[in-house]
Design a protein around this motif. Structure first.
Motif, PDB file in Angstrom:
ATOM      1  N   LYS A   6       0.843  -1.191   0.000  1.00 35.30           N
ATOM      2  CA  LYS A   6       0.000   0.000   0.000  1.00 35.30           C
ATOM      3  C   LYS A   6       0.877   1.240   0.000  1.00 35.30           C
ATOM      4  O   LYS A   6       1.808   1.355   0.797  1.00 35.30           O
ATOM      5  CB  LYS A   6      -0.912  -0.005   1.229  1.00 35.30           C
ATOM      6  CG  LYS A   6      -1.911   1.150   1.251  1.00 35.30           C
ATOM      7  CD  LYS A   6      -1.492   2.247   2.169  1.00 35.30           C
ATOM      8  CE  LYS A   6      -2.396   3.466   2.057  1.00 35.30           C
ATOM      9  NZ  LYS A   6      -2.034   4.514   3.008  1.00 35.30           N
ATOM     10  N   GLY A 150      -8.325   8.320   5.539  1.00 29.76           N
ATOM     11  CA  GLY A 150      -7.291   7.332   5.850  1.00 29.76           C
ATOM     12  C   GLY A 150      -7.697   5.919   5.478  1.00 29.76           C
ATOM     13  O   GLY A 150      -7.004   4.950   5.802  1.00 29.76           O
ATOM     14  N   ASP A 153      -5.712   2.461   4.033  1.00 27.54           N
ATOM     15  CA  ASP A 153      -5.056   1.451   4.866  1.00 27.54           C
ATOM     16  C   ASP A 153      -5.978   0.242   5.034  1.00 27.54           C
ATOM     17  O   ASP A 153      -5.546  -0.909   4.924  1.00 27.54           O
ATOM     18  CB  ASP A 153      -4.741   2.015   6.262  1.00 27.54           C
ATOM     19  CG  ASP A 153      -3.779   3.183   6.208  1.00 27.54           C
ATOM     20  OD1 ASP A 153      -2.929   3.210   5.302  1.00 27.54           O
ATOM     21  OD2 ASP A 153      -3.876   4.065   7.085  1.00 27.54           O
TER      22      ASP A 153
HETATM   23 MG    MG Z   1      -2.981   7.583   5.236  1.00 28.42          MG
END
Ligand code: MG
Ligand code: ASP
Length: 406
Positions: A6, A150, A153
């Motif tokens: 990632k 976010g 993730d």
């Molecule tokens: Mg991030």
């Protein structure tokens, strides 16, 4: 070996960074690994898109907001796939929906229901590289959804689980988790291995390296995570199950958070239901209460003290003043110059006396503790913000975490 890599926003922030990221992917392929990639939007892009929506409307329709911000990841996935292809690598970009991410319909904070990615696995086994947009999926009607800020993730961990990867590498601009913030304590050292639970405790204290949900998901499926930097290809921090972390000291790290405020409601009549009455309206306002202390009651009255994020201090004080009148409490007091310091470590389970050691250190430094709360692997104290550096440094040294000069 099968891996999911990632890459966060800073790893795809420019054409130059995309080339560097392609180098990293290529070198894993050259080692014979099967690779799938998950990307974030170029750094700043999600904010830029959101800001445009807000210029049009203070409350843009969430379905359209998702359609808008999901484009950020599509740009970086397509660019990275192009760069890989130009190196002769069979790489193909996939949107969340194309990659098989099915979510609920809760726009802007959707949860993944399933990842139907058998087709991606076939490509990986053929030496091809799926480049998947993080942060997004589709609901059962095909609407584009996103997973909350976010969220890439969490996409990466979910994909790693779905394709049964051996590890999920998370590339960011920091090279791992440190025993405390190196900007405050230059002797902080990088942690080689940390348990999922410790990672969650660090994250809850503001170490925003990973979206919390991604760690919870990794913990549930025991997917090892490797947090590392795409700027400096050194070994980072492995996040693994507790029994895979080594036998070590009681404490793994010292975390802190300045973003705290403390509120006390004084001499409130002590009867069944008061806690529910006090915290009900706070929860309804969407405010997260953290440390809560209720005193012993005297003559039918008690004091309740709790902390909230500093940005919620004024609205919470408002709510408490109204409540104070309604519930015939004596007064409400507040302080928005407090901070939280915690020592964290699974070693606490087997080492007695950690709390006492912590309190001794703070006593020697003359730091007054205002509130204390503990979990099985964490002890937290609330103190005056001006003491935070002193407290963190002293605890870091006392628990043997200072990096030894070589
Ligand atoms: Mg991030
Ligand atoms: N681009 C999204 C964000 O900035 C998702 C992510 O980067 O993980 O929040």
């Amino acid at each position: 070996m099968r891996i999911v890599q990632k890459f966060g926003g800073t790893s795809v922030a420019s054409i130059e960074r995309i080339r560097k990221t392609a180098d990293i992917i290529q070198s894993e392929l050259n080692q014979g690994k099967q690779v799938a990639v998950v990307v974030s939007a170029m750094s700043g892009e999600t904010n830029r898109l959101t800001a445009m929506a807000r210029e049009l409307s203070a409350t843009p329709a969430v379905r359209e907001l998702d359609a808008l911000v999901a484009t950020g990841e599509q740009v970086s996935a397509a660019l990275l796939a192009m760069e890989l292809q130009s190196r002769g690598i069979a790489a193909y970009s996939y949107s969340g929906g194309q990659a098989g991410f099915v979510t609920d319909g809760d726009h802007v904070r959707a949860r993944i229901k399933s990842v139907e990615s058998a087709h991606l696995l076939v490509h990986m086994q053929a030496g091809e590289v799926p480049v998947v947009t993080g942060f997004q999926g589709v609901d059962e009607h095909g609407n584009v959804t996103t997973l909350g800020r976010g969220g890439s993730d969490t996409s990466a961990v979910a994909l790693a689980i779905a394709v049964e990867a051996d590890v999920c590498d998370i590339y960011t601009d920091v090279d791992g988790i440190y025993t405390t913030d190196p900007r405050m304590v230059p002797k902080a050292s990088k942690i080689d291995r940390i348990s999922y639970e410790e990672m969650l405790e660090f994250a809850s204290l503001g170490a925003k390296v990973l979206q919390t949900r991604s760690v919870e998901l990794a913990m549930r499926f025991e997917m090892p995570l490797h947090l590392r930097s795409s700027f400096d290809l050194v070994q980072g921090t492995m996040v693994v199950g507790e029994d895979e972390t080594m036998e070590r000291a009681a404490i793994s790290g010292v975390a802190f958070n300045r973003d705290e405020a403390k509120i006390t409601i004084m001499e409130i009549p002590d009867q069944p239901g008061i806690a529910a009455n006090v915290f009900g309206p706070v929860a309804e306002a969407g405010i997260n209460v953290d440390v809560i202390v209720q005193n012993v009651s005297e003559q039918g009255f008690t004091d309740i003290t709790f902390t909230v994020p500093r940005s919620d201090y004024l609205p919470t004080m408002e709510i408490m003043r109204v409540l104070c009148k309604q519930m015939q409490a004596r007064d409400v007091k507040g302080d928005d110059t407090v901070a939280k310091v915690s020592v964290i470590g699974v070693g606490m389970r087997s080492h007695a006396g950690v709390a006492k050691a912590m309190f001794d250190v703070l006593a020697v430094e003359g730091v007054n503790i205002q509130m204390i709360t503990t979990s099985e692997i964490k002890i937290t104290v609330v103190l005056e913000e001006k003491y935070i550096e002193l407290a963190v440094r002293a605890l870091h040294t006392a628990f043997g975490l200072d990096r030894q000069e070589a």
